[in-house]
Design a protein around this motif. Structure first.
Motif, mmCIF file in Angstrom:
data_model
loop_
_atom_site.group_PDB
_atom_site.id
_atom_site.type_symbol
_atom_site.label_atom_id
_atom_site.label_comp_id
_atom_site.label_asym_id
_atom_site.label_seq_id
_atom_site.Cartn_x
_atom_site.Cartn_y
_atom_site.Cartn_z
ATOM 1 N N UNK A 251 28.792 -22.481 -43.562
ATOM 2 C CA UNK A 251 28.208 -20.897 -43.706
ATOM 3 C C UNK A 251 28.986 -20.287 -42.630
ATOM 4 N N UNK A 252 29.222 -20.646 -41.527
ATOM 5 C CA UNK A 252 29.887 -19.670 -40.317
ATOM 6 C C UNK A 252 31.207 -19.217 -40.952
ATOM 7 N N UNK A 253 31.835 -20.300 -41.665
ATOM 8 C CA UNK A 253 33.382 -20.113 -42.155
ATOM 9 C C UNK A 253 32.987 -18.872 -43.246
ATOM 10 N N UNK A 254 32.260 -18.882 -43.951
ATOM 11 C CA UNK A 254 32.252 -17.856 -44.858
ATOM 12 C C UNK A 254 31.577 -16.396 -44.355
ATOM 13 N N UNK A 255 30.967 -16.580 -43.306
ATOM 14 C CA UNK A 255 30.223 -15.431 -42.802
ATOM 15 C C UNK A 255 31.374 -14.437 -41.993
ATOM 16 N N UNK A 256 32.412 -15.627 -41.622
ATOM 17 C CA UNK A 256 33.554 -15.212 -40.674
ATOM 18 C C UNK A 256 34.193 -13.901 -41.461
ATOM 19 N N UNK A 257 34.361 -14.036 -42.982
ATOM 20 C CA UNK A 257 35.098 -13.215 -43.552
ATOM 21 C C UNK A 257 34.135 -11.961 -44.435
ATOM 22 N N UNK A 258 33.013 -11.740 -43.824
ATOM 23 C CA UNK A 258 31.998 -11.014 -44.444
ATOM 24 C C UNK A 258 32.371 -9.378 -44.272
ATOM 25 N N UNK A 259 33.478 -9.069 -43.170
ATOM 26 C CA UNK A 259 33.788 -7.758 -42.824
ATOM 27 C C UNK A 259 35.346 -7.500 -43.509
ATOM 28 N N UNK B 187 35.708 -10.000 -49.550
ATOM 29 C CA UNK B 187 34.670 -10.702 -49.491
ATOM 30 C C UNK B 187 33.405 -10.169 -48.940
ATOM 31 N N UNK B 188 33.288 -8.898 -48.970
ATOM 32 C CA UNK B 188 31.792 -8.321 -48.759
ATOM 33 C C UNK B 188 30.664 -8.398 -49.512
ATOM 34 N N UNK C 227 30.964 -17.200 -51.539
ATOM 35 C CA UNK C 227 30.695 -18.401 -51.969
ATOM 36 C C UNK C 227 31.997 -19.104 -52.687
ATOM 37 N N UNK C 228 33.071 -18.268 -52.997
ATOM 38 C CA UNK C 228 34.235 -18.830 -53.582
ATOM 39 C C UNK C 228 35.132 -19.458 -52.412
ATOM 40 N N UNK C 229 34.738 -19.086 -51.233
ATOM 41 C CA UNK C 229 35.575 -19.616 -50.193
ATOM 42 C C UNK C 229 35.143 -21.336 -50.092
ATOM 43 N N UNK C 230 36.486 -22.102 -49.965
ATOM 44 C CA UNK C 230 36.204 -23.604 -50.122
ATOM 45 C C UNK C 230 35.528 -24.148 -48.877
ATOM 46 N N UNK C 231 34.429 -24.972 -49.438
ATOM 47 C CA UNK C 231 33.980 -25.614 -48.202
ATOM 48 C C UNK C 231 34.691 -26.400 -47.453
ATOM 49 N N UNK C 232 34.854 -26.253 -46.148
ATOM 50 C CA UNK C 232 35.649 -27.052 -45.286
ATOM 51 C C UNK C 232 35.374 -28.509 -45.242
ATOM 52 N N UNK C 233 34.142 -28.937 -45.476
ATOM 53 C CA UNK C 233 33.751 -30.364 -45.754
ATOM 54 C C UNK C 233 34.056 -31.133 -46.936
ATOM 55 N N UNK C 234 34.485 -30.403 -47.991
ATOM 56 C CA UNK C 234 34.588 -31.170 -49.091
ATOM 57 C C UNK C 234 36.028 -31.969 -49.134
ATOM 58 N N UNK C 235 36.043 -33.137 -49.587
ATOM 59 C CA UNK C 235 37.158 -33.737 -49.645
ATOM 60 C C UNK C 235 38.624 -32.844 -50.557
ATOM 61 N N UNK C 236 37.925 -32.253 -51.366
ATOM 62 C CA UNK C 236 38.952 -31.571 -52.222
ATOM 63 C C UNK C 236 39.702 -30.214 -51.455
ATOM 64 N N UNK C 237 39.112 -29.911 -50.272
ATOM 65 C CA UNK C 237 39.605 -28.659 -49.757
ATOM 66 C C UNK C 237 40.719 -29.402 -48.620
#
Length: 566
Positions: free
Chosen positions: A436-444, A448-449, A455-465
């Protein structure tokens, strides 16, 4: 006292822990044996025990909390589990006579060990990089971290190699192989903070951290305290001595906030290794030339070069690029001739930097891409996705033929289109917080407003990332390899022999996004470059000397030229 287990003789090992807060500390072994440690002055606990290599151990604090050794050389089962007794002298080196290479010969490739398949995977590519002309590889941090996937800047056990990468001896074999091929190998180390998963130091040594200061990642380390200072300086010495790395890159030293510590560390390293060519490089937002004088640090990562080149190539002006969007052509000219762009001017949040024109050109490590500048983008795009290939080729020519030390990022040389994403391997609430912090980082950011877009920003914890971040050769890999190889060969033939003590003379504005620059080289010759990244043709200076390289029609958009005046 020194951190970590020290061999006394045979199987006799001295275990130590700096734990000024608890009253009692026990040394525990995996066979359920427990020994009470003796308390010494200044918060140190110590005990000698006869145990063989491979023994698993940990510390129990005040009969409650079990913790790994913060100076563990190896872990078994993760950063929350057992530390392992190792023999640092067991590996038999085949390149024992290696003493390094001069700094001016460095052409660096930065890489992530995990994305390339661990230490063994990196070793498989060494000959490929050597054939390209790479003379130094730089490993992103390898200190052990929570989980199996991480950039390395969330490390919590900086003395232990990450289990998912390999063993200490497998790392030594990689270093050994690199030296056998005539290549330097450097390591990125993090001495400004610890990661959020598995850092137990605060539980028994609260004074390890400075309660009056903070970093973007949490509490600042208290390097004014003797045991803390020794923890990091001894770690640097370990990588250079036990593992025989040729140099270290010190991450974000501005977040340490203590130049005396930096000076002491450099002086001690230089004093203890006078017969080797050890290279020390800083990442320092303060643009501090005082740390780059002879006998201290060899160079600083020149983010100014990257930032202004990125603006010129892409037109992006959000976030920290805003500080380079006002007249980037003039800024590039200053960067080429003087090193730093910001030399005391207001960078948007106050004055930054000091004059740097007096420094050698090799005091600056320049790059068009690195782990930060790709991976800190929401989607991890490389420049091939952000600018046209013709202008990128001109920028690469500038990078590889100007006197500043060039650094590539893994995949650059093959025109890779693979992203390099931010990835971690956290669980439960921490995983949610990071995602959530990663995605909120780009809110400005405008792109990505919208919450749904974020939500399209890849989940850092997913193995596919993590899997997506392994560089794959691009469709034009052969052409890019040839292009890089030709330029690096020209650098080794014509620039490197003239590079020591080279300094900028001046630079000129030729037009919008077009500059020329001159350097006085060691043999008295003058190196001249001219670059046009703009939309309109300009007039390049007359190439009266020996042409080294030309790209495109002189002065036309996406053109570059370099020549030597003898």
């Amino acid at each position: 006292m020194k951190w970590g287990p020290q061999r006394i003789s045979g199987d006799e090992i001295r275990f130590r822990l700096w734990a000024p807060d608890p009253d009692v500390v026990h040394l525990e072994f995996s066979d359920d044996t427990a020994l009470e440690m003796s308390r010494h002055d200044a918060g140190w606990f110590e005990i000698d025990a006869a145990v063989p290599v491979g023994t698993c151990y940990r510390f129990r604090v005040d009969n409650e909390l079990a913790v790994p050794d913060p100076a563990s050389r190896q872990q078994s089962g993760g950063v929350h589990a057992w530390s392992v007794v190792t023999d640092p002298d067991a590996y038999r080196w085949t390149s024992a006579d290696w003493r390094g290479r001069p700094w001016e010969e460095a052409v660096i490739l930065e890489l992530h060990v995990g994305a390339l398949g661990g230490f063994a995977g990196v070793a498989q590519q060494l000959e490929h990089w050597r054939s390209l002309g790479i003379t130094a590889i730089e490993l992103m941090p390898i200190g052990d971290f929570g989980g199996a996937r991480n950039w390395g800047y969330d490390g919590v056990l900086p003395y232990a190699v990450a289990e998912s990468y390999g063993t200490p001896d497998e790392l030594k074999a990689l270093v050994d192989q690199a030296h056998g091929l005539g290549m330097m190998i450097m390591l990125d180390v993090v001495y400004n903070h610890f990661g959020p998963d598995g850092n137990y130091l605060g539980a028994y040594a609260a004074s390890f951290f400075d309660e009056t200061a903070n970093t973007p990642w949490g509490g600042a380390v208290a390097v004014l305290r003797g045991p803390v200072r020794r923890y990091f300086i001894d770690n640097a010495l370990m990588w250079l001595d036990e593992y025989r790395f040729d140099g270290l890159r010190f991450d974000a030293v501005h977040a340490i906030g203590n130049v005396e510590f930096l000076d002491e560390m450099a002086a001690e390293i230089r004093a203890k290794m006078p017969d080797r060519q050890i290279h020390l490089v800083l990442e320092n937002e303060h643009n501090d030339p005082d740390r780059l004088l002879p006998g201290q640090y060899d160079a600083q990562w020149n983010d100014d070069f990257h930032n202004v080149m990125h603006v010129l190539l892409t037109g992006e002006a959000e976030a920290y690029y805003a500080g380079f969007a006002d007249d980037p052509t003039t800024m590039l000219a200053r960067c080429l001739s003087q090193g730093f762009i910001y030399q005391g001017e207001d960078a948007g949040n106050g004055p930054r930097g000091k004059p740097s024109a007096h420094l050698e050109a090799t005091s600056f490590v320049s790059f068009l891409q690195n782990h930060d500048q790709i991976g800190n983008r929401a989607m991890g795009e490389r420049l091939l996705h952000l600018t046209d290939p013709a202008r990128l080729r001109a920028a690469v020519a500038l990078l590889l033929l100007c006197p500043q030390i060039p650094m590539l990022f893994m995949g650059d040389e093959t025109g890779s289109h693979s992203p390099f994403l931010f990835f971690t391997d956290f669980n439960d609430e921490l995983a949610d917080a990071v995602r959530n912090g990663r995605r909120q980082e780009f809110a400005h950011f405008k792109a990505f407003s919208d919450p749904e877009t974020r939500e399209s920003i890849p989940d850092p914890n997913h193995p596919d990332t993590f899997m997506a971040s392994a560089p794959q050769p691009g469709p034009d890999a052969a052409q890019w390899l040839s292009f890089y190889a030709d330029l690096i060969a020209l650098r080794h033939q014509h620039i490197v022999p003239r590079l020591k003590d080279a300094r900028g003379i001046d630079a000129a504005i030729l037009g919008d996004k077009a500059v020329s620059a001159r350097w006085k080289m060691a043999d008295g010759s003058t190196l001249v470059i001219a670059l046009n990244l703009g939309e309109s043709a300009v007039t390049f200076p007359s190439p009266d000397g020996v042409i080294l390289f030309a790209l495109g029609e002189a002065g036309e958009p996406a053109s570059f030229a370099a020549w030597i005046l003898i």
